[in-house]
Design an enzyme around this catalytic site. Structure first.
Site, mmCIF file in Angstrom:
data_model
loop_
_atom_site.group_PDB
_atom_site.id
_atom_site.type_symbol
_atom_site.label_atom_id
_atom_site.label_comp_id
_atom_site.label_asym_id
_atom_site.label_seq_id
_atom_site.Cartn_x
_atom_site.Cartn_y
_atom_site.Cartn_z
ATOM 1 N N GLU A 140 54.568 -33.696 4.494
ATOM 2 C CA GLU A 140 53.263 -33.834 3.855
ATOM 3 C C GLU A 140 52.259 -32.829 4.420
ATOM 4 O O GLU A 140 51.389 -32.326 3.692
ATOM 5 C CB GLU A 140 52.725 -35.256 4.048
ATOM 6 N N ARG A 172 67.446 -33.142 10.855
ATOM 7 C CA ARG A 172 66.221 -33.709 10.298
ATOM 8 C C ARG A 172 65.362 -34.350 11.390
ATOM 9 O O ARG A 172 64.135 -34.272 11.353
ATOM 10 C CB ARG A 172 66.588 -34.761 9.236
ATOM 11 N N MET A 232 60.133 -28.139 15.205
ATOM 12 C CA MET A 232 59.707 -28.689 13.920
ATOM 13 C C MET A 232 58.828 -27.667 13.200
ATOM 14 O O MET A 232 58.106 -26.900 13.823
ATOM 15 C CB MET A 232 58.909 -29.980 14.131
ATOM 16 N N ASN A 246 64.154 -31.746 -0.079
ATOM 17 C CA ASN A 246 63.549 -30.829 -1.040
ATOM 18 C C ASN A 246 64.341 -29.525 -1.151
ATOM 19 O O ASN A 246 64.195 -28.620 -0.329
ATOM 20 C CB ASN A 246 62.102 -30.536 -0.637
ATOM 21 N N GLU A 297 62.568 -25.888 -1.727
ATOM 22 C CA GLU A 297 62.081 -25.157 -0.553
ATOM 23 C C GLU A 297 62.968 -23.964 -0.254
ATOM 24 O O GLU A 297 62.483 -22.919 0.200
ATOM 25 C CB GLU A 297 62.071 -26.100 0.659
#
Length: 434
Positions: free
Chosen positions: A73, A280, A320, A346, A349
């Site tokens: 986000e 992830r 990250m 996604n 991307e």
């Protein structure tokens, strides 16, 4: 009426519990900070205590509060913030996150914004935050539906927007169980901008009137125009690769690296290859390293490559916020959460850099994008690691066909742009009406 009563009771229980927990957390705060760990990060701000933040120092300046939960986000918030600052002029933008990684990324990428940890969804914390930040508009990105935050902001008369809204079929089924309660929360939004028609249909089924719904696309596809070749060159330089084939696996989950190993081995048999693994969740690093050790594979940590030359043919990304650009450096790109049932991630991307994308059968959270990419001929859905290895061999042996697939992926991604203009205009209209 029954649903409304259940919703009211649910809200009372939720806020009552939160009201009781808050003083306990305040009392325990020194201990939490001393012990450390994930929950200790930014605990004062999470309790609504924003020392040194004084928005009253800019009288007349409007304040927009963007809530971006985590790294994904925040990437959308970065794009939206850049445009809002350009079109609105004298405006203060506050970006809040709920995770350390999200906060660090926002702080590093948004020097023009005030980047804070979001208050816990407890009445006292939320009210303190609202008193200090005094937003003229509250924007939550994707599906950050915190009941106390939405209720208190509405009571304070603060206009609210939900932007870049998406809702997977899995989340939709869960929300249907509390439809009445959720409808009362969603009713507080002046506008709900969603990524796809399917997202819009799900929000409508949960009670959002069509007059408040807008299908705008995904902010993350509107990254400021840069040369893909430049980003690719920079990413490959950072990885320490030249002519080697790069098999880049992004957002991998438990149970996927074992399957992806076969794909790397297939490429390595055809010539020099480098396997880049981007878990992830960083807490899985030890498990990934153990798997590589068991397979007899040496590796470098991505964070060390700033200070040393790559020595191994495997790179584990232990940072990250770098994946979005690293995708450009890959030759063959896999998007995780899809060989195991995690809903996928996604894939556009990677496609936006002109990379064809491989993914597994579990793409429920991004099914629309998967369908579009497969139909365009720039995406390849495989059943398991064996099928992926076979496809990698075929594409490596047919470079012209693979290059055409990459071009089709880039073309599909380009057609998805335009979301930031649509969504920033909704914010502008809300502020103009104040």
């Amino acid at each position: 009426m029954l649903r409304e009563g259940k919703g009211t009771l649910l809200h009372q229980l939720y806020t009552g519990l939160g009201t009781g927990v808050y003083p306990l957390l305040v009392l325990l705060r020194p201990l939490i900070e001393a012990v450390g760990g994930r929950f200790a990060y930014g605990i004062a701000q999470r309790l609504g205590r924003y020392a040194g933040v004084n928005l009253a120092a800019r009288p007349g300046a409007r304040t927009i509060w963007l809530h971006a939960s985590s790294v994904g986000e925040v990437q959308a918030a970065i794009i939206l913030t850049d445009v809002l600052l350009k079109i609105l002029g004298d405006v203060t933008i506050v970006v809040t996150s709920t995770t350390e990684q999200g906060h660090r990324l926002a702080s590093g990428k948004l020097p023009s914004a005030i980047c804070l940890m979001a208050p816990l969804d407890l009445p006292q914390a939320v009210r303190r935050a609202l008193r200090i930040l005094r937003p003229d508009c509250y924007v939550c990105l994707e599906t950050e539906l915190w009941p106390v935050m939405l209720t208190e902001a509405r009571r304070a008369g603060i206009p609210m927007l939900l932007l870049n809204g998406r809702m997977s079929s899995r989340s939709f089924r869960r929300y249907l169980r509390i439809r009445g309660y959720l409808a009362s929360l969603l009713d507080g939004f002046r506008q709900v901008a969603v990524i796809s028609e399917a997202d819009g249909q799900r929000y409508a089924a949960l009670g959002v009137p069509e007059s408040r719904l807008a299908v705008c696309g995904n902010l993350k596809h509107d990254i400021e125009a840069v040369s893909p070749d430049q980003v690719r060159a920079a990413s490959r330089q950072r990885l320490g690769v030249d002519a080697e084939r790069v098999f880049l696996c992004g957002s991998t989950h438990e149970g996927e690296e074992e399957q992806l190993l076969e794909g790397f081995q297939a490429l390595a048999m055809l010539g020099p290859a480098v396997w880049v693994i981007v878990p992830r969740h960083l807490e899985r690093l030890a498990a990934v390293e153990a798997l590589l050790g068991k397979a007899g594979l040496a590796f470098d940590l991505f964070s060390t490559l700033r200070d040393q030359v790559r020595r191994a043919n495997v790179v584990v990304v232990d940072t990250m916020g770098d994946l979005a650009d690293l995708y450009a450096g890959g030759d063959y790109v896999f998007c995780g959460g899809s060989l195991v049932d995690r809903g996928g991630h996604n894939i556009v991307e990677a496609a936006r850099w002109g990379r064809a994308v491989y993914f597994g059968p579990h793409m429920k959270d991004f099914q629309d994008a998967a369908d579009l990419l497969v139909q365009a001929g720039g995406g390849f859905q495989v059943a398991d690691g064996h099928a992926l290895a076979d496809l990698l061999r075929a594409h490596a042996n047919a470079p012209e066909q693979y290059a055409a697939a990459c071009a089709r992926a880039a073309d599909m991604a380009a057609r998805q742009r335009g979301a930031v203009a649509c969504q920033s205009d909704l914010v502008r209209k809300i502020l103009a009406a104040r």
